[in-house]
Design a protein around this motif. Structure first.
Motif, PDB file in Angstrom:
ATOM      1  N   SER A 382       0.844  -1.033  -0.336  1.00  0.00           N
ATOM      2  CA  SER A 382       0.096   0.135  -0.069  1.00  0.00           C
ATOM      3  C   SER A 382       0.726   1.359  -0.138  1.00  0.00           C
ATOM      4  O   SER A 382       2.208   1.112   0.601  1.00  0.00           O
ATOM      5  CB  SER A 382      -1.227  -0.198   1.237  1.00  0.00           C
ATOM      6  OG  SER A 382      -0.576   0.001   2.751  1.00  0.00           O
ATOM      7  N   THR A 398      -2.067   5.052  -3.861  1.00  0.00           N
ATOM      8  CA  THR A 398      -2.193   5.000  -3.589  1.00  0.00           C
ATOM      9  C   THR A 398      -2.825   5.481  -2.452  1.00  0.00           C
ATOM     10  O   THR A 398      -1.694   5.577  -1.070  1.00  0.00           O
ATOM     11  CB  THR A 398      -3.493   4.180  -3.585  1.00  0.00           C
ATOM     12  OG1 THR A 398      -2.711   2.383  -3.306  1.00  0.00           O
ATOM     13  CG2 THR A 398      -3.542   4.105  -5.238  1.00  0.00           C
ATOM     14  N   SER A 399      -4.543   5.208  -1.467  1.00  0.00           N
ATOM     15  CA  SER A 399      -4.967   5.366   0.425  1.00  0.00           C
ATOM     16  C   SER A 399      -3.826   3.717   0.862  1.00  0.00           C
ATOM     17  O   SER A 399      -3.699   3.037   0.446  1.00  0.00           O
ATOM     18  CB  SER A 399      -5.591   5.162   0.222  1.00  0.00           C
ATOM     19  OG  SER A 399      -6.931   6.160  -0.315  1.00  0.00           O
ATOM     20  N   VAL A 403      -6.981   1.558   5.530  1.00  0.00           N
ATOM     21  CA  VAL A 403      -7.915   2.751   5.935  1.00  0.00           C
ATOM     22  C   VAL A 403      -9.224   2.160   4.937  1.00  0.00           C
ATOM     23  O   VAL A 403     -10.257   2.550   3.973  1.00  0.00           O
ATOM     24  CB  VAL A 403      -7.885   4.119   5.551  1.00  0.00           C
ATOM     25  CG1 VAL A 403      -6.686   4.386   5.663  1.00  0.00           C
ATOM     26  CG2 VAL A 403      -7.081   4.302   3.405  1.00  0.00           C
ATOM     27  N   ARG A 404      -8.998   0.629   4.822  1.00  0.00           N
ATOM     28  CA  ARG A 404     -10.066  -0.166   4.022  1.00  0.00           C
ATOM     29  C   ARG A 404     -11.737   0.268   4.832  1.00  0.00           C
ATOM     30  O   ARG A 404     -12.603  -0.083   4.288  1.00  0.00           O
ATOM     31  CB  ARG A 404     -10.292  -1.454   3.905  1.00  0.00           C
ATOM     32  CG  ARG A 404      -9.012  -2.268   4.767  1.00  0.00           C
ATOM     33  CD  ARG A 404      -9.310  -3.073   4.559  1.00  0.00           C
ATOM     34  NE  ARG A 404      -8.754  -4.212   5.518  1.00  0.00           N
ATOM     35  CZ  ARG A 404      -7.530  -4.610   6.349  1.00  0.00           C
ATOM     36  NH1 ARG A 404      -6.526  -4.093   6.187  1.00  0.00           N
ATOM     37  NH2 ARG A 404      -6.920  -5.371   7.094  1.00  0.00           N
ATOM     38  N   TRP A 411     -10.200   3.363  -0.930  1.00  0.00           N
ATOM     39  CA  TRP A 411      -9.385   2.840  -1.338  1.00  0.00           C
ATOM     40  C   TRP A 411      -7.755   2.727  -1.939  1.00  0.00           C
ATOM     41  O   TRP A 411      -6.889   3.130  -1.783  1.00  0.00           O
ATOM     42  CB  TRP A 411      -8.330   2.645   0.417  1.00  0.00           C
ATOM     43  CG  TRP A 411      -8.759   0.921   0.216  1.00  0.00           C
ATOM     44  CD1 TRP A 411      -9.859   0.249   0.537  1.00  0.00           C
ATOM     45  CD2 TRP A 411      -7.547   0.211   0.066  1.00  0.00           C
ATOM     46  NE1 TRP A 411      -9.711  -0.963   0.426  1.00  0.00           N
ATOM     47  CE2 TRP A 411      -8.114  -1.807   0.041  1.00  0.00           C
ATOM     48  CE3 TRP A 411      -6.061   0.225  -0.188  1.00  0.00           C
ATOM     49  CZ2 TRP A 411      -7.157  -2.205  -0.218  1.00  0.00           C
ATOM     50  CZ3 TRP A 411      -5.671  -0.689   0.145  1.00  0.00           C
ATOM     51  CH2 TRP A 411      -6.276  -1.926  -0.203  1.00  0.00           C
ATOM     52  N   ASN A 414      -8.784   5.959  -4.681  1.00  0.00           N
ATOM     53  CA  ASN A 414      -7.890   7.524  -4.431  1.00  0.00           C
ATOM     54  C   ASN A 414      -6.214   7.310  -4.148  1.00  0.00           C
ATOM     55  O   ASN A 414      -5.545   6.578  -3.589  1.00  0.00           O
ATOM     56  CB  ASN A 414      -8.134   7.564  -3.082  1.00  0.00           C
ATOM     57  CG  ASN A 414     -10.214   7.740  -2.061  1.00  0.00           C
ATOM     58  OD1 ASN A 414     -10.317   7.749  -3.657  1.00  0.00           O
ATOM     59  ND2 ASN A 414     -10.066   7.343  -1.298  1.00  0.00           N
ATOM     60  N   GLN A 476      -8.086  10.471   1.761  1.00  0.00           N
ATOM     61  CA  GLN A 476      -7.147   9.155   2.988  1.00  0.00           C
ATOM     62  C   GLN A 476      -5.381   8.593   1.967  1.00  0.00           C
ATOM     63  O   GLN A 476      -4.973   8.133   2.103  1.00  0.00           O
ATOM     64  CB  GLN A 476      -7.788   8.584   2.497  1.00  0.00           C
ATOM     65  CG  GLN A 476      -8.856   9.341   3.443  1.00  0.00           C
ATOM     66  CD  GLN A 476     -10.367   8.291   3.187  1.00  0.00           C
ATOM     67  OE1 GLN A 476     -10.464   7.037   2.004  1.00  0.00           O
ATOM     68  NE2 GLN A 476     -11.463   8.107   3.837  1.00  0.00           N
TER      69      GLN A 476
END
Length: 565
Positions: A382, A398-399, A403-404, A411, A414, A476
């Motif tokens: 991630s 990406t996020s 934060v899923r 997520w 983003n 996020q």
């Protein structure tokens, strides 16, 4: 800007009635011109119609009912009523004539000036090198008389700095060509200083078929919610045996029909073209509008795709332009900030190549495609680890996976990536969105973090640009990645503004303009084959089938104008 008088400012020439409107002298100081004599009547026809309605409504109703045209109470006052109505009409016409006589405009000394008013005099002016866009607007009544309104947009929070209503269509086009040439840093040919600057040629880029426009309206978000409301009404009526729920659909249907008509009327016959003046947009069924967006004046760009549009692969493009303001205030503003009402992926890439001639990456098709349709892998990696060079994800950070729980669907969508010339921000799993902000257009930034964001160690990065439909916001992002992007983007924006040394936009894009031609060709070829454009393709000029868009009698202060295609 308000002045004490409407006469020429010091150092400018006086009014020359015999000089054609829109023709600007080759001398340093221009001459004062007047708008078309029919202008005040076209603008004030509503007032004349209101006067006629006020005095003739009762007479018309009596005539239809077969009653005497005048009430017995007014029979002895007919002369006074006619005299009063005639006086009001005469004063209105005289006011229109005085408004026309005291309205004059001038293009001189790097400014466009408009003087108005005979009791309260006002002068408005705009610097040519600060002109953000120029629009030619033709309402239905003005089209009937062959007239047009000219709007000069500057960075003034959405209010037009200068409006000329109305000129003959040819004069409006000529004046627009002159002002755009002056704003671009071009001057008349020294051998023919009295010659008017010709309108720059253009090359058609795309057009939106009416069938696609109608289909986009039927598959819009409004249609979805109206159908959903209709289904809910049927279900509630069947369950409660109350037919009153159907009446709630009447205002919704009327509102939807009005919205459909407004969007179709303003988006009909949408065409886009490129010229040395900039990006030219034309659209409208009853009221037509011709926009000219100079290159480099677009502050931010957004590409969106509603869920139902995925069936046909359609996208919408909107922009922030200083001077247009917030598009949400009225329908006209929303239309003027639309760069592409509905188009395919090839159309989006073609328009992107015009807005951003230098994408700042050797693989623009792969990077922008990842921003439009990309999705991070569902593995354990991630954040910055999920975007390694050469991966199909397109380099987007990406996020983080943690934060899923906050964004179970978004997520993996983003994220952000930065090229040498712009910052790309993507978001939305259902409503896809890609925001592009040129580095030099980043005015300020801010990091936002709420209580839940602090718990999950994420933050939102907000980029501030001019008012408009585009609100750049990275959602996020990992806290470390957001802080690193904050510092890196500030440095990139600072360096980009240092390279922007001229207010004349044509001088800024002269070196990168040939790249737009190569980008359009590469995008079209890549869209047809489904492959990315080759990274080692050198910038090429106009091909044998691309018209040369040089303006023959112009010269540029610093260097020759670019070859646009």
């Amino acid at each position: 800007m308000t002045s004490d008088g409407s006469g020429p400012v010091p150092g400018t020439a006086g009014h020359a009635p015999g000089k054609p409107a829109g023709q600007v002298s080759g001398r340093p100081d221009g001459e004062w011109q007047r708008v078309h004599p029919a202008s005040p009547f076209i603008r004030g026809w509503v007032a004349l119609a209101a006067i006629c309605f006020f005095f003739g409504r009762d007479i018309f109703e009596r005539m239809l009912q077969g009653r005497p045209l005048l009430d017995e109470l007014y029979e002895g006052r007919v002369p006074f009523l006619l005299a009063g109505g005639g006086l009001v009409l005469l004063l209105s016409v005289l006011g229109f004539i005085m408004t026309w006589y005291f309205t004059r405009y001038q293009v001189a000394e790097g400014y466009v000036r408009v003087n108005t008013g005979f009791l309260f005099k006002q002068q408005r002016q705009a610097r040519l090198d600060r002109v953000q866009a120029i629009d030619i607007v033709q309402p239905l009544l003005a089209r009937i008389f062959g007239l047009a309104e000219l709007k000069f947009e500057v960075a003034d929070a959405g209010e037009s700095a200068v409006r000329l209503a109305y000129l003959r269509v040819d004069d409006a086009r000529q004046l627009r060509a002159t002002i755009l040439a002056r704003a671009a840093g071009l001057e008349p040919d020294p051998e023919r200083p009295q010659a008017a600057l010709p309108e720059a040629p253009e090359y058609a880029v795309l057009s939106v078929p009416p069938s696609r426009l109608v289909g986009s309206l039927l598959l819009s978000e409004q249609s979805f919610f109206v159908v959903l409301g209709a289904v809910a009404s049927v279900v509630l009526s069947a369950v409660t045996e109350n037919r009153g729920f159907y009446f709630y659909l009447i205002p919704a249907a009327l509102g939807l029909a009005a919205a459909y008509w407004g969007s179709f009327n303003k988006g009909y016959n949408f065409t886009a073209a490129i010229s040395p003046d900039g990006i030219r947009l034309r659209y409208g069924l009853l009221d037509t509008l011709a926009q000219t967006l100079p290159p480099g004046r677009i502050q931010a760009l957004k590409v969106t795709q509603p869920p139902l549009w995925r069936i046909f692969g359609w996208y919408r493009m909107q922009v922030n332009v200083a001077g247009y303001g917030n598009a949400g205030s009225n329908g006209e503003g929303a239309t003027r900030t639309t760069l592409l009402p509905v188009g395919l992926l090839d159309d989006v890439m073609r328009m992107l190549s015009l807005v951003l001639p230098d994408p700042g990456t050797p693989e623009p098709v792969r990077v922008f495609s990842a921003g439009l349709t990309g999705l991070a892998p569902a593995g354990e990696r991630s954040g910055a680890e999920a975007a390694q060079p050469g991966e199909a994800e397109g380099g987007f950070v990406t996020s983080p996976r943690r934060v899923r729980l906050l964004a179970p669907l978004g997520w993996r969508r983003n994220g952000f990536t930065a090229t040498a010339t712009a910052l790309l921000i993507r978001s939305g799993r259902v409503w896809r969105e890609l925001v592009v902000v040129p580095h030099q257009r980043t005015q300020s930034m801010a990091l936002h973090q709420g209580p839940l964001a602090r718990r999950f160690r994420v933050a939102d990065l907000v980029l501030h640009t001019t008012a408009g439909p585009v609100s750049p916001r990275l959602i996020q992002a990992g806290l470390d990645e957001a802080r690193a992007l904050f510092d890196a983007q500030a440095a990139r924006a600072r360096e980009a503004r240092k390279r922007q040394t001229s207010e004349q936009w044509l001088a800024q894009v002269a070196q990168t303009a040939p790249a737009a031609v190569a980008a359009v060709a590469a995008v079209s070829e890549a869209g047809a084959t489904g492959e990315a454009a080759p990274a080692d393709t050198p910038p090429a000029g106009p091909g044998p089938e691309t018209p040369d868009l040089h303006t023959p009698h112009h010269r540029q202060d610093q260097q020759k104008g670019p070859e646009h295609g």
